[in-house]
Motif scaffolding. Structure first.
Motif, PDB file in Angstrom:
ATOM      1  N   LEU A  28      42.931  36.502  34.767  1.00  0.00           N
ATOM      2  CA  LEU A  28      41.874  37.507  34.898  1.00  0.00           C
ATOM      3  C   LEU A  28      42.376  38.881  34.446  1.00  0.00           C
ATOM      4  CD1 LEU A  28      38.979  37.183  35.996  1.00  0.00           C
ATOM      5  CD2 LEU A  28      39.812  38.060  38.170  1.00  0.00           C
ATOM      6  N   CYS A  29      43.587  39.239  34.862  1.00  0.00           N
ATOM      7  CA  CYS A  29      44.154  40.534  34.463  1.00  0.00           C
ATOM      8  C   CYS A  29      44.410  40.580  32.959  1.00  0.00           C
ATOM      9  CB  CYS A  29      45.455  40.793  35.223  1.00  0.00           C
ATOM     10  SG  CYS A  29      45.237  41.069  36.995  1.00  0.00           S
ATOM     11  N   ALA A  30      44.923  39.484  32.412  1.00  0.00           N
ATOM     12  CA  ALA A  30      45.217  39.445  30.975  1.00  0.00           C
ATOM     13  C   ALA A  30      43.941  39.507  30.143  1.00  0.00           C
ATOM     14  CB  ALA A  30      46.000  38.178  30.641  1.00  0.00           C
ATOM     15  N   GLU A  31      42.851  38.963  30.668  1.00  0.00           N
ATOM     16  CA  GLU A  31      41.579  39.042  29.948  1.00  0.00           C
ATOM     17  C   GLU A  31      41.058  40.475  29.895  1.00  0.00           C
ATOM     18  OE1 GLU A  31      39.821  34.519  30.785  1.00  0.00           O
ATOM     19  OE2 GLU A  31      39.038  36.231  31.913  1.00  0.00           O
ATOM     20  N   PRO A 235      41.196  44.017  38.571  1.00  0.00           N
ATOM     21  CA  PRO A 235      41.840  43.587  37.319  1.00  0.00           C
ATOM     22  C   PRO A 235      41.406  44.420  36.120  1.00  0.00           C
ATOM     23  CG  PRO A 235      40.222  41.967  38.069  1.00  0.00           C
ATOM     24  CD  PRO A 235      40.411  42.938  39.182  1.00  0.00           C
ATOM     25  N   TRP A 236      40.249  45.093  36.240  1.00  0.00           N
ATOM     26  CA  TRP A 236      39.794  45.981  35.169  1.00  0.00           C
ATOM     27  C   TRP A 236      40.759  47.143  34.956  1.00  0.00           C
ATOM     28  CZ3 TRP A 236      39.491  50.740  37.176  1.00  0.00           C
ATOM     29  CH2 TRP A 236      39.206  50.875  38.531  1.00  0.00           C
ATOM     30  N   LEU A 237      41.672  47.388  35.914  1.00  0.00           N
ATOM     31  CA  LEU A 237      42.642  48.472  35.743  1.00  0.00           C
ATOM     32  C   LEU A 237      43.482  48.262  34.484  1.00  0.00           C
ATOM     33  CD1 LEU A 237      43.987  51.053  36.813  1.00  0.00           C
ATOM     34  CD2 LEU A 237      45.462  49.600  38.228  1.00  0.00           C
ATOM     35  N   PHE A 238      43.709  47.007  34.099  1.00  0.00           N
ATOM     36  CA  PHE A 238      44.506  46.748  32.898  1.00  0.00           C
ATOM     37  C   PHE A 238      43.773  47.166  31.632  1.00  0.00           C
ATOM     38  CE2 PHE A 238      46.584  44.253  36.107  1.00  0.00           C
ATOM     39  CZ  PHE A 238      47.923  44.472  35.821  1.00  0.00           C
ATOM     40  N   PRO A 253      36.507  53.130  37.730  1.00  0.00           N
ATOM     41  CA  PRO A 253      35.874  52.013  38.438  1.00  0.00           C
ATOM     42  C   PRO A 253      34.481  51.709  37.899  1.00  0.00           C
ATOM     43  CG  PRO A 253      36.874  53.558  39.986  1.00  0.00           C
ATOM     44  CD  PRO A 253      36.914  54.218  38.649  1.00  0.00           C
ATOM     45  N   PRO A 254      34.191  50.452  37.613  1.00  0.00           N
ATOM     46  CA  PRO A 254      32.884  50.083  37.060  1.00  0.00           C
ATOM     47  C   PRO A 254      31.831  49.971  38.148  1.00  0.00           C
ATOM     48  CG  PRO A 254      34.214  48.129  37.337  1.00  0.00           C
ATOM     49  CD  PRO A 254      35.087  49.293  37.739  1.00  0.00           C
ATOM     50  N   PRO A 255      30.546  49.909  37.770  1.00  0.00           N
ATOM     51  CA  PRO A 255      29.504  49.616  38.754  1.00  0.00           C
ATOM     52  C   PRO A 255      29.684  48.208  39.294  1.00  0.00           C
ATOM     53  CG  PRO A 255      28.616  49.543  36.530  1.00  0.00           C
ATOM     54  CD  PRO A 255      30.002  50.088  36.407  1.00  0.00           C
ATOM     55  N   PHE A 256      29.070  47.930  40.439  1.00  0.00           N
ATOM     56  CA  PHE A 256      29.353  46.663  41.105  1.00  0.00           C
ATOM     57  C   PHE A 256      28.908  45.458  40.284  1.00  0.00           C
ATOM     58  CE2 PHE A 256      28.939  43.154  44.039  1.00  0.00           C
ATOM     59  CZ  PHE A 256      30.171  43.207  44.668  1.00  0.00           C
ATOM     60  N   ALA A 261      30.494  40.095  38.188  1.00  0.00           N
ATOM     61  CA  ALA A 261      30.806  39.173  37.091  1.00  0.00           C
ATOM     62  C   ALA A 261      32.280  38.763  37.134  1.00  0.00           C
ATOM     63  CB  ALA A 261      30.468  39.826  35.752  1.00  0.00           C
ATOM     64  N   THR A 262      33.160  39.699  37.502  1.00  0.00           N
ATOM     65  CA  THR A 262      34.582  39.402  37.610  1.00  0.00           C
ATOM     66  C   THR A 262      34.837  38.417  38.743  1.00  0.00           C
ATOM     67  OG1 THR A 262      35.114  41.620  36.797  1.00  0.00           O
ATOM     68  CG2 THR A 262      36.875  40.409  37.903  1.00  0.00           C
ATOM     69  N   VAL A 263      34.144  38.597  39.852  1.00  0.00           N
ATOM     70  CA  VAL A 263      34.287  37.673  40.981  1.00  0.00           C
ATOM     71  C   VAL A 263      33.879  36.262  40.564  1.00  0.00           C
ATOM     72  CG1 VAL A 263      33.426  37.072  43.273  1.00  0.00           C
ATOM     73  CG2 VAL A 263      34.015  39.448  42.747  1.00  0.00           C
ATOM     74  N   ARG A 264      32.770  36.167  39.843  1.00  0.00           N
ATOM     75  CA  ARG A 264      32.310  34.839  39.407  1.00  0.00           C
ATOM     76  C   ARG A 264      33.338  34.185  38.478  1.00  0.00           C
ATOM     77  NH1 ARG A 264      27.598  38.004  38.354  1.00  0.00           N
ATOM     78  NH2 ARG A 264      26.158  37.945  40.125  1.00  0.00           N
TER      79      ARG A 264
END
Length: 371
Positions: A28-31, A235-238, A253-256, A261-264
């Motif tokens: 997830l982080c690498a993506e 993980p979007w921090l990367f 920080p993105p909107p929820f 979508a990241t959680v899914r």
């Protein structure tokens, strides 16, 4: 930045974290952005003696371009053999050695943050790992020392570099600090000044935003950064780090809706990896609470996040949250994960009295999830 034959692209490393940096989270982080993504900490003895849990934790997702593993132990022979097997049999591309873990179940055996005190033994452990790994680069991660009266990082880093370590990462706290207080970045600058220029130095501690990473590198001269608690639930921090390293403004920080979508995606990866929905969702609970951190979702949603039992539960929870919600400003830099100190440093008897002694305590067989 290069570490041996490994080209990081961006000088960013995901810190090994107990129960966190499994294959689904690394993917997830690498993506999200580039860097080096390291496994959870494994015991060298467990790998050498064929412990199933150790070898399962050492496995990598097919999409992981660079296979990175972290080891701990205080037995040079076990460390050398574990490194050889990882390089020759498991096909890893990078091995990191843990000399920073402060938790009692590791330090009581002379491992983690305890080992640099025994400087001769420490040097032999690093040298054995480098020899066993062959062409695979071996790096070390350490803390400043046990406490302010027993700082070891400068001497230990020099010993590690002389033993062939390809890079040194410093968490700028002592072992007794644990995860409390403020990381002392000036120690990272001291370390960068001490080591040869061809040995990269990476800084770790209190990087909560991409701009922190840029500031750490500017203030200390370090060659790269290690990201730990700052990416929990983020993980979007990367992606932001990649932006910042290119000289662009990070998005923040993105909107929820993006988080949902990241959680899914996370739960999809986890179920596929563990092939067990119940186990995968149970492991996801702590991540889900971190994903929600900072968003004004209410106490009931947070309570339910700790009790999800199925993929359907996870989807239902994130689907009911307003996708336009944004992070509260005061939460952007709020610490994540552990913030505690080590109340009692646990070391083998007489461990600090004879720094050149070679006696060691037998490493544990089982893989620990405690880095």
């Amino acid at each position: 930045m290069r570490i041996g034959a490994v080209n990081l692209g961006h000088p960013v490393v995901l810190a090994p974290m107990a129960g966190v940096t499994d294959a689904p989270f690394r993917v997830l982080c690498a993506e999200a952005g580039g860097g080096l993504f390291v496994s959870e900490m494994l015991t060298a003895r467990g790998l050498v003696e064929g412990a199933d849990k150790s070898w399962r934790m050492a496995s990598h997702h097919p999409s992981e371009a660079t296979r990175s593993v972290q080891l701990y132990g205080s037995d040079p022979r076990a460390m050398g053999e574990a490194a050889r097997r990882l390089a020759d049999d498991a096909g890893v591309d990078h091995i990191d050695l843990n000399f920073g873990c402060p938790v009692p179940k590791i330090t009581r055996n002379g491992g983690g943050a305890a080992l640099p005190v025994r400087r001769r033994l420490f040097g032999q452990v690093v040298e054995a790992a480098v020899g066993g790994a062959g062409r695979i680069p071996v790096t070390v991660k350490m803390r400043m020392g046990l406490d302010d009266g027993r700082l070891t990082f400068l001497e230990a880093a020099s010993i590690a570099a002389d033993a062939g370590a390809a890079a040194v990462a410093l968490h700028a706290r002592t072992a007794v600090q644990g995860y409390s207080g403020v990381a002392r970045w000036d120690a990272i600058g001291e370390l960068r000044a001490r080591l040869p220029a061809d040995v990269p130095v990476l800084g770790n501690g209190d990087i909560w935003e991409a701009t922190d990473a840029v500031r750490m590198m500017a203030e200390t001269g370090c060659d790269g950064v290690v990201i730990g608690r700052g990416c929990l639930g983020r993980p979007w921090l990367f992606a932001d780090l990649e932006q910042a390293m290119r000289g662009h403004a990070p998005l923040g920080p993105p909107p929820f809706g993006v988080v949902a979508a990241t959680v899914r995606r996370h739960v999809e990866l986890a179920v596929d990896w563990y092939d067990d929905e119940t186990a995968a969702v149970r492991k996801l609970r702590k991540h889900l609470r971190w994903y929600l951190q900072g968003y004004p979702v209410g106490a009931e949603v947070r309570r339910r996040a700790g009790a999800v039992a199925t993929v359907e539960d996870v989807h239902a929870l994130v689907d009911e949250v307003d996708p336009d919600l944004t992070v509260l400003p005061e939460a952007v830099r709020a610490p994540r994960g552990r913030t505690d100190a080590i109340t009692r440093l646990t070391l083998p008897h007489g461990w600090c009295e004879h720094p050149d002694a070679m006696a060691r305590v037998e490493d544990d067989l089982v893989a620990h999830s405690g880095g």
